[in-house]
Scaffold this motif. Sequence first.
Motif, PDB file in Angstrom:
ATOM      1  N   CYS A 111       0.846  -1.199   0.000  1.00 40.16           N
ATOM      2  CA  CYS A 111       0.000   0.000   0.000  1.00 40.16           C
ATOM      3  C   CYS A 111       0.879   1.246   0.000  1.00 40.16           C
ATOM      4  O   CYS A 111       1.831   1.333   0.783  1.00 40.16           O
ATOM      5  N   PHE A 116      -3.898   1.956  -8.208  1.00 41.37           N
ATOM      6  CA  PHE A 116      -3.062   1.155  -9.100  1.00 41.37           C
ATOM      7  C   PHE A 116      -3.654   1.194 -10.493  1.00 41.37           C
ATOM      8  O   PHE A 116      -4.812   0.821 -10.683  1.00 41.37           O
ATOM      9  N   VAL A 123      -0.862  -6.494 -13.623  1.00 43.70           N
ATOM     10  CA  VAL A 123      -1.846  -7.308 -12.910  1.00 43.70           C
ATOM     11  C   VAL A 123      -2.001  -8.670 -13.581  1.00 43.70           C
ATOM     12  O   VAL A 123      -1.653  -8.852 -14.749  1.00 43.70           O
ATOM     13  N   THR A 142      -0.831 -12.982  -8.265  1.00 44.40           N
ATOM     14  CA  THR A 142      -1.263 -11.656  -7.845  1.00 44.40           C
ATOM     15  C   THR A 142      -2.774 -11.735  -7.746  1.00 44.40           C
ATOM     16  O   THR A 142      -3.416 -12.410  -8.525  1.00 44.40           O
ATOM     17  N   ASP A 144      -6.596  -9.603  -6.962  1.00 50.63           N
ATOM     18  CA  ASP A 144      -7.181  -8.311  -7.279  1.00 50.63           C
ATOM     19  C   ASP A 144      -6.763  -7.280  -6.240  1.00 50.63           C
ATOM     20  O   ASP A 144      -6.417  -7.618  -5.123  1.00 50.63           O
ATOM     21  N   THR A 145      -6.836  -6.071  -6.666  1.00 53.60           N
ATOM     22  CA  THR A 145      -6.631  -4.982  -5.728  1.00 53.60           C
ATOM     23  C   THR A 145      -7.807  -4.946  -4.761  1.00 53.60           C
ATOM     24  O   THR A 145      -8.948  -5.114  -5.155  1.00 53.60           O
ATOM     25  N   ASP A 147      -9.930  -2.813  -1.940  1.00 48.64           N
ATOM     26  CA  ASP A 147     -10.174  -1.461  -1.487  1.00 48.64           C
ATOM     27  C   ASP A 147     -10.465  -1.481   0.008  1.00 48.64           C
ATOM     28  O   ASP A 147     -11.401  -2.125   0.448  1.00 48.64           O
ATOM     29  N   PRO A 152      -6.570   1.730  -1.867  1.00 44.99           N
ATOM     30  CA  PRO A 152      -6.324   0.435  -2.486  1.00 44.99           C
ATOM     31  C   PRO A 152      -5.065  -0.252  -1.939  1.00 44.99           C
ATOM     32  O   PRO A 152      -4.076   0.400  -1.621  1.00 44.99           O
ATOM     33  N   LYS A 154      -2.645  -3.787  -2.805  1.00 46.53           N
ATOM     34  CA  LYS A 154      -2.374  -4.821  -3.813  1.00 46.53           C
ATOM     35  C   LYS A 154      -1.842  -6.068  -3.103  1.00 46.53           C
ATOM     36  O   LYS A 154      -0.973  -5.979  -2.248  1.00 46.53           O
TER      37      LYS A 154
END
Length: 214
Positions: A111, A116, A123, A142, A144-145, A147, A152, A154
């Motif tokens: 963060c 992003f 991604v 990886t 999803d981002t 929230d 956000p 990652k």
Amino acid sequence: MLHYVTTNPGKVREAREYLGDDAVTAFDYDYPEIQSETLAPIAAHGARAAFDHVGEPVIVDDAGLFIDGLDGFPGPYSAFAEDTLGVERVGRLARDAGASRATFRCVIAYCDGEPFSATPDSVDQGRRGDDLAVEERATATTDDTVDTAGVPVKLFEGVIPGRIVEPRGTGGFGYDPIFEHDGTTFAEMSTDEKNAVSHRGRALATFSEWFAER
Ligand SMILES: O=P(O)(O)OP(=O)(O)OP(=O)(O)OC[C@H]1O[C@@H](n2cnc3c(O)ncnc32)[C@H](O)[C@@H]1O
């Protein structure tokens, strides 16, 4: 500067070995942890809390040992189980139940307070071990981002299957002496050897690929 926020010096040693001494500084802060049956929300909320505290880009790393035959115990409660039962007793519980198969998971959450952008290279570049036999499957993905209240975070996950064995080896930390991968416990490996196969090494690999693009 990128801060690796943790109270665990073993994690910092591995991250520095992987990313380079100058890439990260250790930030010893016991960020508040939410309760969850999976690691990702814990890591995501931890990163948000750590970023609020530090005010600069942060990584937090939430890890857990999931023992198949004990329905995933200790999983997200791995630190609590280590502090209360201790590593040897967790190992004995598993062996007494005939439950040797286990998985180590690590979720790295990054963060920096900024959104992003979904550039093609940043991604969904996770590597999956789908071509490997199930027993040998190890993944680094990886996610999803996430929230967290408008900020956000990652996520990068590394997973490694293994077996719970009687303690062997003096290296590493935590559950390393009882976690065997390919005939060797993590505590019998050097930091470099462990990083090459471990849950954390796999999560760091996808993180560093992505971070280089950022
Ligand atoms: O939350 P922070 O401050 O980062 O430190 P922690 O040690 O509490 O971190 P975790 O909650 O992620 O760790 C869960 C438990 O799993 C252990 N652990 C984490 N990564 C490990 C690894 O690579 N090898 C062996 N044990 C590990 C660790 O010692 C804890 O008992």
